[in-house]
Design an enzyme around this catalytic site. Structure first.
Site, mmCIF file in Angstrom:
data_model
loop_
_atom_site.group_PDB
_atom_site.id
_atom_site.type_symbol
_atom_site.label_atom_id
_atom_site.label_comp_id
_atom_site.label_asym_id
_atom_site.label_seq_id
_atom_site.Cartn_x
_atom_site.Cartn_y
_atom_site.Cartn_z
ATOM 1 N N ASP A 262 0.842 -1.199 0.000
ATOM 2 C CA ASP A 262 0.000 0.000 0.000
ATOM 3 C C ASP A 262 0.882 1.255 0.000
ATOM 4 O O ASP A 262 0.686 2.164 0.807
ATOM 5 C CB ASP A 262 -0.945 -0.007 1.200
ATOM 6 C CG ASP A 262 -2.123 0.961 1.026
ATOM 7 O OD1 ASP A 262 -2.463 1.305 -0.126
ATOM 8 O OD2 ASP A 262 -2.694 1.383 2.047
ATOM 9 N N LYS B 88 1.802 4.697 -0.904
ATOM 10 C CA LYS B 88 1.059 5.883 -1.337
ATOM 11 C C LYS B 88 1.564 7.055 -0.498
ATOM 12 O O LYS B 88 2.237 6.854 0.519
ATOM 13 C CB LYS B 88 -0.450 5.687 -1.153
ATOM 14 C CG LYS B 88 -0.855 5.442 0.299
ATOM 15 C CD LYS B 88 -2.336 5.172 0.420
ATOM 16 C CE LYS B 88 -2.716 4.903 1.868
ATOM 17 N NZ LYS B 88 -4.138 4.602 1.994
ATOM 18 N N ASN C 116 1.407 7.011 3.298
ATOM 19 C CA ASN C 116 2.242 6.045 4.003
ATOM 20 C C ASN C 116 3.733 6.337 3.878
ATOM 21 O O ASN C 116 4.565 5.486 4.186
ATOM 22 C CB ASN C 116 1.934 4.617 3.528
ATOM 23 C CG ASN C 116 0.583 4.145 4.009
ATOM 24 O OD1 ASN C 116 0.046 4.662 4.990
ATOM 25 N ND2 ASN C 116 0.009 3.180 3.318
#
Length: 181
Positions: free
Chosen positions: A77, A79, A82
């Site tokens: 994940d 992105k 993050n």
């Protein structure tokens, strides 16, 4: 699960997890205190960074991902939310290994950390193999990194869609909006 996955990685560009445990039936994670902001917050406040900074950010994310991949872990994940920019130097720290899993057949097999067959993650940063039945490997995280870098340079996502389905269909077609446009 997130803490145990992240604790296995010791690298300057990955959030440090000091302890994972349970007290009175409640799980806890002791992690490094970070001061700064996420890449998403920086982009919203400051606009697109200069190309030299984009390159530094990309290199530091790639180094952190390489450390995770060397341990058999995938973030799954990547992105701007993050990616944490720590301190005045805004050194990169990859955070939130909540969807972390392993390559198929690895010590940290993803089936143990996520629901089989579920679409989990952020669609705009999700490679086609996350959508289908294909096994995942390090290129899944690199796709997310590529989308992050494109977005930093262009100020928009490479694939468009007004719904989750249309976004995933755009990614599946595999033709991003040309960066020059």
């Amino acid at each position: 699960k997130e803490g145990r996955s992240a604790a296995a990685i010791e690298h300057p560009h990955v959030l440090a997890i000091h302890a994972v445990g349970e007290q009175d039936g409640l799980p806890f994670i002791v992690m490094q205190l970070l001061q700064g902001r996420t890449l998403a917050e920086k982009r919203a406040a400051d606009g697109p960074p200069p190309i030299g900074e984009v390159l530094r950010i990309g290199r530091e994310i790639a180094e952190g991902l390489a450390a995770a991949h060397a341990r058999g872990l995938l973030h799954r994940d990547i992105k701007p939310d993050n990616i944490f920019l720590e301190g005045p130097a805004e050194s990169i720290r990859i955070i939130d290994f909540g969807l972390a899993g392993g390559r198929s057949g690895s010590e940290h097999d993803s089936a143990r950390l996520t629901v089989d067959g579920a679409v989990v993650g952020t669609p705009a940063y999700m490679p086609t193999e996350r959508i289908g039945e294909e096994s995942l490997d390090a290129t899944s995280d690199l796709f997310g990194l590529g989308v992050v870098l494109y977005e930093l340079m262009a100020g928009r996502l490479p694939f468009e869609g007004h719904t989750i389905v249309s976004m995933l269909a755009s990614i599946a077609r595999g033709t991003p909006i040309p960066l020059a446009s």
